[in-house]
Design a protein around this motif. Structure first.
Motif, PDB file in Angstrom:
ATOM      1  N   THR A  62       0.767  -1.202  -0.156  1.00 47.78           N
ATOM      2  CA  THR A  62      -0.013   0.052  -0.038  1.00 47.78           C
ATOM      3  C   THR A  62       0.921   1.235  -0.001  1.00 47.78           C
ATOM      4  O   THR A  62       0.240   2.309   0.071  1.00 47.78           O
ATOM      5  N   ASN A  63       2.112   1.260  -0.266  1.00 47.57           N
ATOM      6  CA  ASN A  63       3.163   2.290  -0.339  1.00 47.57           C
ATOM      7  C   ASN A  63       2.591   3.155  -1.603  1.00 47.57           C
ATOM      8  O   ASN A  63       3.108   2.752  -2.669  1.00 47.57           O
ATOM      9  N   GLU A  64       2.158   4.391  -1.347  1.00 50.91           N
ATOM     10  CA  GLU A  64       1.953   5.190  -2.633  1.00 50.91           C
ATOM     11  C   GLU A  64       3.077   5.450  -3.295  1.00 50.91           C
ATOM     12  O   GLU A  64       3.015   5.787  -4.604  1.00 50.91           O
ATOM     13  N   PHE A  65       4.334   5.830  -2.738  1.00 49.76           N
ATOM     14  CA  PHE A  65       5.565   6.061  -3.296  1.00 49.76           C
ATOM     15  C   PHE A  65       5.951   4.915  -4.391  1.00 49.76           C
ATOM     16  O   PHE A  65       6.688   5.057  -5.360  1.00 49.76           O
ATOM     17  N   PHE A  66       5.718   3.564  -3.884  1.00 51.45           N
ATOM     18  CA  PHE A  66       6.129   2.552  -4.643  1.00 51.45           C
ATOM     19  C   PHE A  66       5.360   2.548  -6.066  1.00 51.45           C
ATOM     20  O   PHE A  66       5.732   2.541  -6.967  1.00 51.45           O
ATOM     21  N   TYR A  67       3.931   2.955  -5.972  1.00 47.68           N
ATOM     22  CA  TYR A  67       3.342   2.844  -7.051  1.00 47.68           C
ATOM     23  C   TYR A  67       3.725   4.084  -8.147  1.00 47.68           C
ATOM     24  O   TYR A  67       3.317   4.093  -9.423  1.00 47.68           O
ATOM     25  N   LYS A  68       4.040   5.354  -7.214  1.00 47.59           N
ATOM     26  CA  LYS A  68       4.644   6.190  -8.257  1.00 47.59           C
ATOM     27  C   LYS A  68       5.879   5.775  -8.792  1.00 47.59           C
ATOM     28  O   LYS A  68       5.908   6.287 -10.137  1.00 47.59           O
ATOM     29  N   TYR A  69       6.656   5.134  -8.392  1.00 48.92           N
ATOM     30  CA  TYR A  69       7.852   4.741  -8.819  1.00 48.92           C
ATOM     31  C   TYR A  69       7.198   3.686 -10.132  1.00 48.92           C
ATOM     32  O   TYR A  69       8.006   3.851 -11.147  1.00 48.92           O
ATOM     33  N   VAL A  70       6.499   2.991  -9.840  1.00 52.67           N
ATOM     34  CA  VAL A  70       6.256   1.838 -10.821  1.00 52.67           C
ATOM     35  C   VAL A  70       5.511   2.484 -12.182  1.00 52.67           C
ATOM     36  O   VAL A  70       5.796   2.285 -13.193  1.00 52.67           O
ATOM     37  N   LYS A  71       4.795   3.591 -11.951  1.00 47.94           N
ATOM     38  CA  LYS A  71       4.142   4.270 -12.955  1.00 47.94           C
ATOM     39  C   LYS A  71       5.149   5.126 -13.675  1.00 47.94           C
ATOM     40  O   LYS A  71       5.037   5.241 -14.960  1.00 47.94           O
ATOM     41  N   LYS A  72       6.162   5.556 -13.172  1.00 43.89           N
ATOM     42  CA  LYS A  72       7.277   6.176 -13.689  1.00 43.89           C
ATOM     43  C   LYS A  72       8.271   5.323 -14.429  1.00 43.89           C
ATOM     44  O   LYS A  72       8.464   5.775 -15.868  1.00 43.89           O
ATOM     45  N   HIS A  73       8.573   4.058 -14.011  1.00 44.91           N
ATOM     46  CA  HIS A  73       9.514   3.304 -14.550  1.00 44.91           C
ATOM     47  C   HIS A  73       9.098   2.230 -15.224  1.00 44.91           C
ATOM     48  O   HIS A  73       9.789   1.251 -15.798  1.00 44.91           O
ATOM     49  N   HIS A  74       7.791   1.841 -15.368  1.00 47.91           N
ATOM     50  CA  HIS A  74       7.161   0.604 -15.817  1.00 47.91           C
ATOM     51  C   HIS A  74       5.771   0.676 -16.305  1.00 47.91           C
ATOM     52  O   HIS A  74       5.528   1.839 -16.725  1.00 47.91           O
ATOM     53  N   GLN A  75       4.740  -0.263 -16.242  1.00 46.23           N
ATOM     54  CA  GLN A  75       3.450  -0.197 -16.687  1.00 46.23           C
ATOM     55  C   GLN A  75       3.593   0.212 -18.350  1.00 46.23           C
ATOM     56  O   GLN A  75       2.539   1.092 -18.724  1.00 46.23           O
ATOM     57  N   ASP A  76       4.041  -0.309 -19.264  1.00 42.93           N
ATOM     58  CA  ASP A  76       4.279   0.030 -20.594  1.00 42.93           C
ATOM     59  C   ASP A  76       3.400  -1.351 -21.063  1.00 42.93           C
ATOM     60  O   ASP A  76       3.327  -1.125 -22.526  1.00 42.93           O
ATOM     61  N   LEU A  77       2.669  -1.772 -20.647  1.00 42.51           N
ATOM     62  CA  LEU A  77       1.503  -2.874 -20.969  1.00 42.51           C
ATOM     63  C   LEU A  77       0.227  -2.171 -21.640  1.00 42.51           C
ATOM     64  O   LEU A  77      -0.041  -1.124 -21.319  1.00 42.51           O
TER      65      LEU A  77
END
Length: 196
Positions: free
Chosen positions: A181-196
């Motif tokens: 549930t760490n919001e900063f983790f999901y910010k990292y994910v959105k910035k560096h991943h999620q190219d699906l």
């Protein structure tokens, strides 16, 4: 001397509690409580007054209550989330990213070999989610993926709450699944991943 030792023990416990809050993404609450204590100058000193001791004890009890309540609530919410997801996925690891500062949580990019769900994407509906599945690929946000290597096979069973790594050399590692549930983790994910 006894008061000083008690004060140091309380400070150590408070620091541990603050670390736990930060680990589960409650940075704003920790900052507010810290600022409150600094403004009130409520941390014990060598002399220590009775009011300060009472304030410390009350704050400590409140923090313990908040931690226990929050952990139970998160556990219930996480369990319900995984039961409703009911995902059974088997895939080949394509890439692994374990960024620093997220308590061992990482991002796996996986080629889907078998799955009972072909499309799963909550990015526009929720701030936290376990995975994204799209176009034969999956991105999984899991604790302990540092043990995965490209070519390994992973099996996700959200009803059993298990994440299994089948190593290329024949080894097998089973881990619990957790909804991070760490919001900063999901910010990292959105910035560096999620190219699906």
């Amino acid at each position: 001397m006894a008061i000083l030792l008690m004060g140091l023990l309380v400070l150590e416990l408070v620091a541990g509690i603050i670390g736990m809050f930060m680990a589960v993404g409650h940075i704003h609450l920790v900052q507010s409580l810290t600022q409150y204590f600094i403004k009130r100058n409520s941390f014990p000193t060598q002399a220590g007054s009775m009011n300060r001791k009472v304030t410390i004890i009350i704050a400590f009890v409140v923090l313990i209550f908040l931690i226990v309540y929050n952990l139970r609530k998160n556990s219930r919410d996480s369990s319900r989330y995984f039961d409703e997801l009911a995902l059974h996925l088997k895939g080949e690891v394509l890439s692994v990213d374990v960024p620093n500062g997220y308590n061992g949580f990482g991002i796996l990019k996986v080629k889907v070999l078998e799955s009972n769900i072909n499309n799963y994407d909550l990015r526009n509906k929720s701030d936290t989610y376990y995975c994204i599945i799209k176009n034969g690929l999956a991105e999984i946000y899991q604790l302990g993926v540092v043990e995965c290597k490209p070519g390994d096979i992973v099996i996700v069973d959200t009803q059993k709450k298990e994440f299994t790594i089948q190593k290329r050399d024949g080894g097998k590692i089973v881990k619990d699944i957790i909804l991070y549930t760490n919001e900063f983790f999901y910010k990292y994910v959105k910035k560096h991943h999620q190219d699906l």
